[in-house]
Write an enzyme that holds these catalytic residues in place. Sequence first.
Site, PDB file in Angstrom:
ATOM      1  N   GLY A 152       0.754  -1.249   0.000  1.00 56.86           N
ATOM      2  CA  GLY A 152       0.000   0.000   0.000  1.00 56.86           C
ATOM      3  C   GLY A 152       0.777   1.287   0.000  1.00 56.86           C
ATOM      4  N   GLY A 182       3.756  -3.686  -3.694  1.00 58.14           N
ATOM      5  CA  GLY A 182       3.618  -3.878  -5.136  1.00 58.14           C
ATOM      6  C   GLY A 182       4.060  -2.623  -5.851  1.00 58.14           C
ATOM      7  N   TYR A 186      -9.801   4.989 -12.553  1.00 58.24           N
ATOM      8  CA  TYR A 186      -9.694   5.632 -11.229  1.00 58.24           C
ATOM      9  C   TYR A 186      -9.532   7.144 -11.323  1.00 58.24           C
ATOM     10  CZ  TYR A 186      -7.785   0.880 -10.495  1.00 58.24           C
ATOM     11  OH  TYR A 186      -7.547  -0.460 -10.502  1.00 58.24           O
ATOM     12  N   CYS A 206     -12.879   3.308 -29.293  1.00 56.90           N
ATOM     13  CA  CYS A 206     -14.168   3.952 -29.555  1.00 56.90           C
ATOM     14  C   CYS A 206     -14.991   4.128 -28.289  1.00 56.90           C
ATOM     15  CB  CYS A 206     -14.919   3.157 -30.606  1.00 56.90           C
ATOM     16  SG  CYS A 206     -13.993   3.166 -32.130  1.00 56.90           S
TER      17      CYS A 206
END
Length: 404
Positions: A231, A267, A308, A334
């Site tokens: 995180g 990560g 996001y 598109c």
Amino acid sequence: MLFGNFHPDLLSQIARTHGTPCYVYAGEKIDAQCTALLKAFSSHPTTFCYAVKANTTRALLEKIFRKGIGADVVSGGELQRALNAGARADQIVFSGVGKQDWEIELGIDRGILAFNAESLSELERISAIATGKKKSAGVFLRVNPNIDAKTNPYIATGLYSTKFGIAESLLDEAVHLGLSLPGLKLRGLGCHLGSQIKDAKVFKQAARRLSRLTESLKTHPDFQYLDLGGGLAVRYSNEKPPSVDAYAKAVLSPLQKNGLKLVLEPGRWLIAESGALLTRVIATKKTPKKRFVIVDAAMNDLIRPSLYEAYHPIVPVEPRKGPAQTVDIVGPICETGDFLALNRKLPPLKEGDLVLVGVTGAYSAAMASQYNSRPRAPEVLIEAGRPKVIRRRETLESLTAFEV
Ligand code: LLP
């Protein structure tokens, strides 16, 4: 120099040789992040489990695992990829709210450190599968501590309103099951509050809470770990995330006298800033309301802005002189939702110009799709100034390879 220290000449060469769009990675940056993380936590026994979901490309996994870092996986596919790339089974944790039986079997067969169990029924299922194999399975209980990570709601996971973890209010029952069911070794407690967390206090609060919850469990011989998830935020624009040393301080101070080994699942922080997405301007156009720059990368290559409303820095590889213009950088897909940046002030851009989208090492290639039948873009790793393809561009044939 551009962000990530990618040299414009090298980028032009990569674009000529491998085409665009193309993901590029700075190998030295990945090494530096790994080293800084290991150093920041060197005072405490810590198992690092890279959250493979951030970027699953084999050459990058190999680089990270070679540093002695293990893996946090959330599917059988990720587990297989981590093992293929050399992760040590005893440094792998398996998280996720919906593990399927075959995935649990694979984890047990390969002897991973622990399943991060996310519900009481999952504990029962892991126990049944392990006993059926006459084996035992390491488990952590993933607690949902109902802590607000103050991040985008789509990537916040530590609140009771989300599907994740075992609610702290049910923890006693889960501990009882974890200690009494056959085939289970209750090895620790864990939590993961969310992603792109910018406030070190959130980590401190979680470390304190988990430390308190483990107090009564430490007498059990198998119980040795406290997993604080991942995180830690990175900088996309003007965020001010804590340094890795400040993060370590926040996490470690409540654990000083606790005696448990720490597990972390970083990560984004390990890989995001090493990567950029190289793309070329296909066309520019104006409406009475807007100026558009249409590039050859799209939401299928980088979905974070569309999904996001995430910000990624963007720069022309060789900026032209002239007054800055406010433009939308959009892809060929598109959908009006297909954009990489909205209302961005940039030096003038013309057809054929190369543009670099920054901080795309994490959750970019890994989240790519073939939507609009666009073959996925290649990935190029730069080490000692030399670019090397680590994933080839998909082909028109590969788009239909599995159709019958
Ligand atoms: N551990 C668990 C159990 C996780 O679910 C995650 C991320 C991590 C560790 C790693 O978190 P990190 O250190 O990368 O923040 N696609 C989103 C991010 C989703 C993160 C999901 N879980 C994005 O592009 O922002």
